[in-house]
Design an enzyme around this catalytic site. Structure first.
Site, PDB file in Angstrom:
ATOM      1  CG  HIS A 377      -1.768   1.212   1.358  1.00 40.08           C
ATOM      2  ND1 HIS A 377      -1.390   2.283   2.143  1.00 40.08           N
ATOM      3  CD2 HIS A 377      -2.933   1.565   0.781  1.00 40.08           C
ATOM      4  CE1 HIS A 377      -2.317   3.226   2.053  1.00 40.08           C
ATOM      5  NE2 HIS A 377      -3.265   2.815   1.237  1.00 40.08           N
ATOM      6  CD  GLU A 668      -9.156  -5.930 -11.219  1.00 45.95           C
ATOM      7  OE1 GLU A 668      -8.445  -5.585 -10.270  1.00 45.95           O
ATOM      8  OE2 GLU A 668     -10.377  -5.692 -11.279  1.00 45.95           O
ATOM      9  CB  THR A 690      -0.792  -6.418 -14.496  1.00 49.76           C
ATOM     10  OG1 THR A 690      -0.377  -5.063 -14.338  1.00 49.76           O
ATOM     11  CG2 THR A 690      -1.169  -6.677 -15.946  1.00 49.76           C
ATOM     12  CG  ASN A 691      -0.962  -3.843  -9.222  1.00 44.40           C
ATOM     13  OD1 ASN A 691       0.076  -3.961  -9.851  1.00 44.40           O
ATOM     14  ND2 ASN A 691      -1.391  -2.680  -8.774  1.00 44.40           N
ATOM     15  CG  ASP A 692      -6.224  -7.375  -7.654  1.00 47.60           C
ATOM     16  OD1 ASP A 692      -5.347  -7.296  -6.780  1.00 47.60           O
ATOM     17  OD2 ASP A 692      -7.351  -6.867  -7.535  1.00 47.60           O
ATOM     18  CB  CYS A 754      -4.949   0.677 -15.129  1.00 49.31           C
ATOM     19  SG  CYS A 754      -6.114  -0.579 -14.590  1.00 49.31           S
TER      20      CYS A 754
END
Length: 800
Positions: A377, A668, A690-692, A754
């Site tokens: 975070h 995601e 692409t994080n999740d 994103c």
């Protein structure tokens, strides 16, 4: 980073011959003692794999001590003040110490010296400093090295001899001025060793430190002219700034070597831009002359390199967000906000941060956390704001109750000054000087970024949740917003109460009442953001995180909330417990919230579309793109599409205006990528989160990966952090499949990315290669993405 051995071939047998040949006994014994030093260090110790117990115990340091002792006895300061007899004695002492320390004599055989020297330089490819350098620069281990064998010329033949280094342009500023240093009566190693203060090669290079020394331009004008002409020819031949080593032997100039010169970020940008103007290089070549990390140097305040060089860090963590910052240590978000309001500069120090800390993070100059990784975070938020941040700093031990942390034997208390280098991950005690950038007025930088724009094909958008962020990003060249996270807007102190009322409501009427209180705030936000991005597309993501993230954790905050809502603490805790999830990342979030609580989607869609309608009626060119998060099935997308479309029809009718909007989704989950052809039957655009997607593909939690990621990287199980650089084999394959399947259904489907990968150069190159329309990144990464997108085009052409 490779090793050098000078004066190879001097032995008891060849020394007399060189004395006879040069008629200079001092020169020969000076060269001989240098050979003994370098040969014993490079060949007999390092190449032999002998590890001294400490830096001070190595052979070179031991021989230096003998030299220092002799100079002290003779009452002289510099090496060149020792005479031939002194140096002859020194050679004998050196040989004795070599045999004593390394267990074998210095070789008295010219050919043995030559071949063992060659072997040692080959071996230095695997030396500690060369390996470290390759890791930093991303140079493959299997390239290997060559060995240069050159006849010696001697810069230590007296005052008509010299050695030096020259740069065809200033490597610190990029200015088109010949720059360098030299020493008379010396060999090459002396210039870099700092034994004597080198003199500038010309008057341009004079500073406070060397202004009393005679420049080569004044002291040897004919030689300087030859050198000046040579450096001009070399730069014209290689079309790049050259780092040249030269020696003057008895008034004759020798160019020993030339190579592309290292330069810092500001210099790299200036040289590339200037060389395009000078028509030395093409625009395509110019974008390849600047690395993304060099460009990054221009975008953030930096610690003064001179000061940093003389200061040791107290701790080291992960360099989550670059730049430098200093401030007084504070340990809670509330304190950070209050101290900042009082006009104090603070650095927020936390074990880890959560969304509830956002106000304090925003107020702080920088953020330091003991836990977390590059996509924690703290890292995500800091990069989004362009704030300096270090995470995962395991060397600090925080005591929140005492409001202090310890690192090694040092204790930093609340109010003590600390300094962070977010580019390197270093934490320093005290306050260090910063060098601040002036991006908007940097004409050279803006010209260079225009060059990037003329080469790239990929669109560059930004992640922005406020008008301020959108305005900054637009100045940096953002071509729209690729991700506006609406959840960040609810943490404002004026709104969080209504948000919590909505979450805690047990009936639909109560939820809708609370949402009606939030609607004006949301609409105002969207009016500001859409107006700031007039003429450009804005992708706005509907509410994504699980609802429990908006509720307080601390007991006193819970008591305060229960009192505000006029309910008992027990009832509040019961509702919080009901919302608790064992794995919230896979729980009630994303489109699942909108499906179970369609009133949330209706409120957000109303706020977006009413703002768009009002701006459209005011003749503003507005292009909102409403994005549904975390869809994994066509049916989920269809459900939310119909809710949003119904709102849009009503708003258009009420305002009597046609709004140019689109409804799409965030891809995601692996299932969404694999069934993208079905989802594209409803969705009008895709944006890959692409994080999740990385979390769900690997089965890693990005919040907990710090416990094993270092081992995975050190042991080569993972080549890179997949949350920092996109995993092309797995995650990248899913992205590629998703794009192909989506475009089978909709040929012109707009596709972007994103996640945090949108501002990482290697990942931008990947996005270009799979045919995306745009990438989206934090405002301060927009210039980096512009450069990376341009470099992707050039690499593709060169590959073809």
């Amino acid at each position: 980073m490779m090793e050098t051995v000078l004066n190879v071939g001097l032995t008891e047998e060849t020394v007399p011959g060189l004395i006879k040949n040069t008629n200079d006994e001092r020169l020969v014994y000076d060269a001989y003692r240098r050979l003994i030093t370098m040969y014993s260090d490079v060949v007999m110790e390092k190449a032999a794999g002998i590890e001294p117990v400490s830096d001070q115990k190595g052979i070179r340091k031991q021989l230096d001590k003998i030299m220092e002792k002799m100079k002290k006895e003779k009452g002289v300061k510099y090496d060149n003040e020792l005479d031939a007899e002194d140096l002859k004695k020194l050679c004998k002492l050196y040989k004795m110490r070599v045999k004593e320390l390394l267990g074998k004599p210095f070789p008295d055989d010219a050919m043995k010296q030559l071949w063992e020297g060659i072997g040692a330089v080959f071996a230095s490819w695997n030396g500690k400093r060369a390996v470290s350098y390759r890791r930093i620069e991303g140079i493959p281990d299997d390239w290997g090295t060559a060995v240069n064998v050159q006849a010696m010329v001697f810069g230590n033949m007296g005052e008509t001899s010299a050695t030096g280094v020259g740069f065809t342009r200033n490597p610190a500023t990029g200015e088109n001025k010949f720059y360098g240093e030299y020493l008379t009566n010396a060999q090459g190693e002396d210039v870099v060793a700092g034994i004597r203060t080198p003199a500038p090669i010309n008057e341009y290079g004079k500073t406070e430190h060397n202004k009393r020394l005679t420049s080569l331009e004044k002291g040897m004008p004919k030689i300087y002219k030859q050198l000046f002409n040579a450096q001009k020819r070399l730069e014209a031949h290689y079309n790049d700034m050259q780092d040249i080593e030269f020696t003057i032997e008895n008034g004759k100039l020798f160019i020993l070597q030339t190579r592309t010169g290292k330069r810092n970020g500001p210099a790299a940008v200036k040289m590339a831009a200037d060389m395009v103007r000078e028509k030395l290089i093409s625009k395509e070549e110019a974008v390849m002359r600047v690395t993304p990390s060099q460009l990054d140097e221009l975008l953030h305040p930096m610690l003064d390199p001179a000061k940093e060089k003389t200061t040791s860090p107290m701790a080291k963590g992960l360099p989550a967000s670059p730049g430098g910052a200093f401030g007084m240590a504070v340990f809670t978000a509330d304190d950070a906000e209050q101290w900042a309001k009082d006009g104090k500069q603070v650095i927020l120090v936390r074990e880890e941060t959560s969304p509830e800390d956002v106000h304090g993070m925003h107020s702080a100059q920088a953020i330091l956390t003991a836990k977390g990784g590059m996509t924690s975070h703290a890292a995500l938020v800091a990069r989004g704001w362009g704030k300096c941040c270090i995470v995962g700093c395991g060397g600090i031990h925080i005591n929140v109750e005492k409001k202090q942390f310890t690192a090694r034997d040092k204790t930093v208390k609340e109010g003590d000054w600390i300094t962070l280098n977010g580019t390197k991950g270093y934490v320093y005690e005290g306050k260090m000087d910063l060098i601040k950038p002036d991006i908007e007025h940097n004409v050279t930088l803006m010209y260079f970024l225009d060059i990037c724009n003329s080469v790239k094909r990929l669109g560059i958008r930004t992640n922005a949740d406020t008008r301020k962020d959108a305005t900054v990003a637009r100045r940096f060249g953002a071509e729209g917003i690729g991700l506006c996270r609406t959840e960040h807007m609810f943490f404002n102190p004026h709104r969080i109460k209504s948000m919590r009322k909505m979450i805690l409501a047990e009936r639909l009427e109560a939820r809708e009442k609370a949402l009606s209180e939030l609607l004006p705030y949301q609409k105002k936000d969207f009016l500001e953001i859409l107006e700031a991005m007039e003429g450009l597309p804005c992708t706005i993501r509907l509410l994504d995180p699980p609802l429990h993230e908006f509720l307080p954790r601390e007991k006193d905050k819970k008591q305060e909330l229960a009192k505000e809502l006029n309910i008992s603490l027990e009832k509040l805790q019961k509702r919080i417990d009901q919302l608790h999830e064992l794995n919230p990342m896979l729980g009630h979030r994303g489109c699942r919230l909108g499906i179970t609580y369609p009133e949330i989607t209706r409120m957000q869609a109303t706020a977006i579309l009413e703002a768009a309608a009002e701006l459209t009626k005011a003749k503003k060119r507005i292009y909102p793109e409403i994005m549904v998060p975390l869809t994994g099935m066509r049916a989920e997308m269809k459900d939310q599409y119909e809710v949003i479309k119904s709102v849009a029809d009503k708003v258009e009718k009420r305002y009597n205006v046609k709004i140019k909007y689109s409804i799409g989704t965030m891809i995601e989950t692996p299932r969404a990528a694999l069934t993208a052809d079905k989802i594209a039957e409803v969705a009008e655009f895709f944006s890959f989160g692409t994080n999740d997607l990385s979390q769900l593909t690997f089965g890693f939690s990005r919040d907990d990966i710090a416990g094993f990621l270092p081992d995975y990287l050190n042991r080569g199980i993972l080549p890179v952090d997949p949350f920092h650089i996109i995993d092309r084999d797995g995650v990248g394959e899913l992205v590629s499949i998703g794009i192909k399947k989506g475009r089978l259904t909709k040929k012109d489907l707009k596709v972007g990315i994103c996640g945090e990968h949108g501002g990482e150069p290697s990942s931008v190159e990947f996005c270009h290669s799979v045919g995306m329309n745009y990438v989206s990144c934090s405002p301060f990464r927009v210039p980096i993405a512009r450069l990376a997108a341009a470099q992707a085009v050039v690499k593709e052409k060169r590959k073809d």
